[in-house]
Scaffold this motif. Structure first.
Motif, PDB file in Angstrom:
ATOM      1  N   GLN A   1      20.740   8.043  -0.721  1.00  0.00           N
ATOM      2  CA  GLN A   1      20.095   7.599   0.513  1.00  0.00           C
ATOM      3  C   GLN A   1      19.061   6.489   0.278  1.00  0.00           C
ATOM      4  O   GLN A   1      18.482   5.965   1.217  1.00  0.00           O
ATOM      5  CB  GLN A   1      19.400   8.782   1.221  1.00  0.00           C
ATOM      6  N   GLY A   2      18.793   6.172  -1.003  1.00  0.00           N
ATOM      7  CA  GLY A   2      17.826   5.125  -1.307  1.00  0.00           C
ATOM      8  C   GLY A   2      16.705   5.655  -2.181  1.00  0.00           C
ATOM      9  O   GLY A   2      16.844   6.680  -2.866  1.00  0.00           O
ATOM     10  N   VAL A   3      15.589   4.959  -2.167  1.00  0.00           N
ATOM     11  CA  VAL A   3      14.419   5.322  -2.972  1.00  0.00           C
ATOM     12  C   VAL A   3      13.405   5.994  -2.060  1.00  0.00           C
ATOM     13  O   VAL A   3      13.092   5.497  -0.975  1.00  0.00           O
ATOM     14  CB  VAL A   3      13.797   4.063  -3.623  1.00  0.00           C
ATOM     15  N   HIS A   4      12.883   7.132  -2.480  1.00  0.00           N
ATOM     16  CA  HIS A   4      11.914   7.843  -1.656  1.00  0.00           C
ATOM     17  C   HIS A   4      10.914   8.537  -2.561  1.00  0.00           C
ATOM     18  O   HIS A   4      11.183   8.829  -3.736  1.00  0.00           O
ATOM     19  CB  HIS A   4      12.617   8.863  -0.748  1.00  0.00           C
ATOM     20  N   GLY A   5       9.737   8.782  -2.044  1.00  0.00           N
ATOM     21  CA  GLY A   5       8.688   9.437  -2.801  1.00  0.00           C
ATOM     22  C   GLY A   5       7.315   8.953  -2.372  1.00  0.00           C
ATOM     23  O   GLY A   5       7.144   8.408  -1.276  1.00  0.00           O
ATOM     24  N   GLN A   6       6.335   9.118  -3.217  1.00  0.00           N
ATOM     25  CA  GLN A   6       4.960   8.743  -2.906  1.00  0.00           C
ATOM     26  C   GLN A   6       4.372   7.891  -4.023  1.00  0.00           C
ATOM     27  O   GLN A   6       4.662   8.092  -5.205  1.00  0.00           O
ATOM     28  CB  GLN A   6       4.081   9.994  -2.718  1.00  0.00           C
ATOM     29  N   ILE A   7       3.523   6.955  -3.615  1.00  0.00           N
ATOM     30  CA  ILE A   7       2.742   6.144  -4.544  1.00  0.00           C
ATOM     31  C   ILE A   7       1.294   6.240  -4.093  1.00  0.00           C
ATOM     32  O   ILE A   7       0.980   5.964  -2.928  1.00  0.00           O
ATOM     33  CB  ILE A   7       3.205   4.674  -4.569  1.00  0.00           C
ATOM     34  N   ARG A   8       0.411   6.643  -4.998  1.00  0.00           N
ATOM     35  CA  ARG A   8      -0.979   6.877  -4.630  1.00  0.00           C
ATOM     36  C   ARG A   8      -1.906   6.050  -5.533  1.00  0.00           C
ATOM     37  O   ARG A   8      -1.749   6.013  -6.756  1.00  0.00           O
ATOM     38  CB  ARG A   8      -1.313   8.360  -4.759  1.00  0.00           C
TER      39      ARG A   8
ATOM     40  N   VAL B   1       0.366  -5.016  -0.658  1.00  0.00           N
ATOM     41  CA  VAL B   1       1.173  -4.525  -1.778  1.00  0.00           C
ATOM     42  C   VAL B   1       2.654  -4.682  -1.450  1.00  0.00           C
ATOM     43  O   VAL B   1       3.096  -4.413  -0.330  1.00  0.00           O
ATOM     44  CB  VAL B   1       0.845  -3.053  -2.069  1.00  0.00           C
ATOM     45  N   CYS B   2       3.424  -5.137  -2.441  1.00  0.00           N
ATOM     46  CA  CYS B   2       4.867  -5.273  -2.285  1.00  0.00           C
ATOM     47  C   CYS B   2       5.545  -4.379  -3.319  1.00  0.00           C
ATOM     48  O   CYS B   2       5.234  -4.448  -4.519  1.00  0.00           O
ATOM     49  CB  CYS B   2       5.288  -6.734  -2.475  1.00  0.00           C
ATOM     50  N   LEU B   3       6.436  -3.529  -2.900  1.00  0.00           N
ATOM     51  CA  LEU B   3       7.160  -2.624  -3.784  1.00  0.00           C
ATOM     52  C   LEU B   3       8.537  -3.218  -4.089  1.00  0.00           C
ATOM     53  O   LEU B   3       9.323  -3.490  -3.184  1.00  0.00           O
ATOM     54  CB  LEU B   3       7.320  -1.254  -3.134  1.00  0.00           C
ATOM     55  N   LEU B   4       8.801  -3.424  -5.375  1.00  0.00           N
ATOM     56  CA  LEU B   4      10.081  -3.967  -5.812  1.00  0.00           C
ATOM     57  C   LEU B   4      10.856  -2.876  -6.537  1.00  0.00           C
ATOM     58  O   LEU B   4      10.296  -2.136  -7.345  1.00  0.00           O
ATOM     59  CB  LEU B   4       9.874  -5.161  -6.744  1.00  0.00           C
TER      60      LEU B   4
ATOM     61  N   SER C   1       5.416   9.442  -7.598  1.00  0.00           N
ATOM     62  CA  SER C   1       6.502  10.419  -7.713  1.00  0.00           C
ATOM     63  C   SER C   1       7.641   9.880  -6.851  1.00  0.00           C
ATOM     64  O   SER C   1       7.761  10.183  -5.667  1.00  0.00           O
ATOM     65  CB  SER C   1       6.049  11.806  -7.217  1.00  0.00           C
ATOM     66  N   VAL C   2       8.444   9.032  -7.458  1.00  0.00           N
ATOM     67  CA  VAL C   2       9.502   8.305  -6.743  1.00  0.00           C
ATOM     68  C   VAL C   2      10.845   8.685  -7.333  1.00  0.00           C
ATOM     69  O   VAL C   2      11.001   8.766  -8.559  1.00  0.00           O
ATOM     70  CB  VAL C   2       9.275   6.780  -6.845  1.00  0.00           C
ATOM     71  N   GLU C   3      11.816   8.907  -6.491  1.00  0.00           N
ATOM     72  CA  GLU C   3      13.158   9.267  -6.921  1.00  0.00           C
ATOM     73  C   GLU C   3      14.180   8.366  -6.237  1.00  0.00           C
ATOM     74  O   GLU C   3      13.939   7.835  -5.150  1.00  0.00           O
ATOM     75  CB  GLU C   3      13.456  10.730  -6.572  1.00  0.00           C
ATOM     76  N   SER C   4      15.299   8.210  -6.904  1.00  0.00           N
ATOM     77  CA  SER C   4      16.399   7.424  -6.357  1.00  0.00           C
ATOM     78  C   SER C   4      17.584   8.339  -6.072  1.00  0.00           C
ATOM     79  O   SER C   4      17.916   9.211  -6.886  1.00  0.00           O
ATOM     80  CB  SER C   4      16.802   6.322  -7.351  1.00  0.00           C
ATOM     81  N   SER C   5      18.200   8.140  -4.928  1.00  0.00           N
ATOM     82  CA  SER C   5      19.368   8.936  -4.551  1.00  0.00           C
ATOM     83  C   SER C   5      20.327   8.050  -3.772  1.00  0.00           C
ATOM     84  O   SER C   5      20.095   6.846  -3.610  1.00  0.00           O
ATOM     85  CB  SER C   5      18.933  10.142  -3.695  1.00  0.00           C
TER      86      SER C   5
END
Length: 530
Positions: free
Chosen positions: A506-513, A523-526, A500-504
């Motif tokens: 302020q940047g990208v924020h949310g959770q990855i499970r 793990v690398c998040l691109l 559940s990731v959102e972009s605004s």
């Protein structure tokens, strides 16, 4: 005895003539083939070669061979097939071309004897073209889209194919950027064909399904992918809302048309600006769109290319295997260090040379001088050379080891919520001695050989495929050498990722499970901005 002589001669003649008659039974084999998407293919990508073969002669077992005649450095592809008397079979061989071959040839061999052959004209397409496949009964449907200019591509190519020509491998569909299905009955597609379309869309393909009178038939076999449910009724409706999307007036008298009943699902976007005529939803990296109207309805409308230009777009695709096919490169060369290929460091070699020079020169001289036997130099010098050469050979044998080594790096492409993924495995087989190997894979695997670490002149070994497996037979590997292969196949997606990731601003924020049973380390998040 004289009475028996004619009988004996008759028996001898029968023994000679009967086998000859049996061997002279006529071979009655017919062969037909067509390749690619309406005869076209994208250079470097896998494409299907569909072969229809019939045998009206005696039972035989043979090999279907697809090659690019007259082309250097092009691979060949083989399929082992049983053809009993009276059999009719359709075989699909997935192939690729490293260059821009314009013809291919399929041959049926039995014991290296050519029983039938057929030449096929093929049309290579540049990698920067946007390729649209159209499945439908009308051979001119959507041809106006060749005027479409899509950002990120250098022109558009439209190719027509039949529903029974759709490949059952997602990799063999990657030569298409977009696939339109008009009035075909997708319920007649095989399970592998449906799975290949689903995985292809997940990896970045764009699927568009037509509606109208044939809408239910077109959607029947692909309901799990669609952004909307298709109802049982078809009713006259207004389509003038398409003018706002296509930026052009509709032809006279075409403001109403038969429309499918569409019930949008969660996440579906109405591209017709609230008119309910065109719904799209993301599907993995790609997308799926369904129209309420027949795709042939807009024929002759000047706004048709503009309308579909808002639906399809250029999606960057991640294709780790294409570089190995076109440029013969392998990621193993940069990320994998095989112990058998590890060379001594420069300091070790320098120390060895210095030691050898000191022993064969000053040390040998001073020892013989102290013993007052300088005349023994003719014996001591060869002895030192033998000792150092033997030690070097033993050290080299120890470095390369005595066991063959199989190493692998695999890239798995999967999307959230999808059960299938694409695995691209780079496999290196190291042999400490000169030997022949047989390497086998599941039958659904697409295999090709790429340039080795240390032997760029090695002859490519053909891949033999049948219904059970795909294998390379008699793969010759020289002393302390490596042959590298690339194997690509669909698999069950190993990790289960929920996000559940959102972009605004302020940047990208949310959770990855990670809700699966496999731990993911390092793990690398691109993130790529739209």
């Amino acid at each position: 005895m004289r009475r028996l002589l004619p009988f004996i001669l008759f028996c001898m003649l029968a023994c000679v003539v009967m086998p000859a008659q049996a061997q002279s039974q006529p071979i009655a084999v017919t062969l037909d083939a067509h390749a690619g998407y309406g005869g076209a293919y994208r250079a470097g990508e896998w494409f299907p070669v569909i072969i229809d073969v019939a045998n009206d002669g005696p039972d035989l077992r043979g090999e279907l061979v697809w090659e690019f005649p007259g082309q250097r450095n092009e691979p060949s592809f083989r399929y082992s097939v049983d053809l009993p008397r009276g059999s009719r079979k359709r075989i699909t061989i997935n192939a690729f071309s490293r260059g821009f071959a314009r013809s291919g040839q399929v041959r049926l061999l039995s014991n290296d004897v050519v029983l039938a052959d057929r030449s096929v004209s093929i049309d290579p397409i540049d990698s920067d073209k946007f390729v649209i496949g159209v499945v439908g009964s009308d051979p001119t449907l959507l041809n106006t889209l060749e005027t479409l200019q899509i950002s990120g591509s250098n022109g558009t190519v439209v190719r027509h194919l039949q529903d029974n020509e759709l490949p059952d491998q997602a990799l063999a569909l990657r030569g298409l950027n977009s696939l339109f299905i008009a009035d075909a009955d997708t319920s007649q597609l095989s399970v592998p064909q449906r799975e290949s379309i689903s995985l292809w869309a997940t990896l970045g393909g764009q699927l568009i399904i037509g509606g109208g009178v044939g809408g239910q038939r077109a959607a029947a076999g692909l309901t799990a992918l669609l952004p909307a449910d298709v109802g049982p009724t078809v009713a006259e409706g207004d389509i003038t809302a398409l003018v706002q999307v296509g930026n052009g007036p509709l032809p006279s008298g075409s403001s109403r048309a038969p429309l499918s009943e569409l019930r949008p699902r969660s996440g579906a976007v109405d591209l017709s600006k609230g008119a309910g005529l065109l719904y799209r939803s993301n599907y993995g990296v790609g997308s799926v769109t369904i129209a309420a109207f027949d795709l042939g309805l807009l024929r002759g409308w000047l706004g048709e290319p503009t309308l579909w230009g808002t639906v399809v777009t250029s999606i960057p695709l991640f294709t780790p295997g294409i570089g190995s096919r076109t440029n013969q490169t392998s990621i193993l060369q940069s990320v994998l260090q095989l112990p058998g290929l590890g060379l001594p460091s420069a300091w070790t070699l320098l120390l060895f040379l210095v030691g050898y020079t000191l022993v064969i020169g000053p040390i040998n001289y001073f020892v013989l001088r102290r013993l007052r036997r300088l005349e023994l130099a003719w014996l001591s010098v060869p002895l030192v050379v033998i000792i150092f050469a033997g030690g070097l050979y033993i050290a080299g044998f120890g470095l390369r080891g005595s066991q063959s080594q199989l190493s692998q790096v695999t890239v798995v492409q999967a999307s959230e919520g999808q059960q299938r993924a694409l695995a691209t495995g780079f496999v290196a087989l190291f042999s400490p001695r000169r030997a022949n190997y047989t390497v086998g894979f599941p039958s659904a695997t697409l295999i090709h050989e790429t340039r080795s670490f240390d032997d760029i002149s090695a002859r490519t070994t053909p891949v033999m495929i049948d219904e059970q497996r795909a294998e390379l037979r008699d793969l010759l590997i020289d002393i302390a050498s490596v042959r590298t292969l690339v194997a690509e196949l669909p698999i069950d997606a190993p990790p289960t990722i929920e996000s559940s990731v959102e972009s605004s601003d302020q940047g990208v924020h949310g959770q990855i499970r990670n809700s699966g049973g496999i731990a993911l380390d390092n793990v690398c998040l691109l993130y790529t901005s739209p």
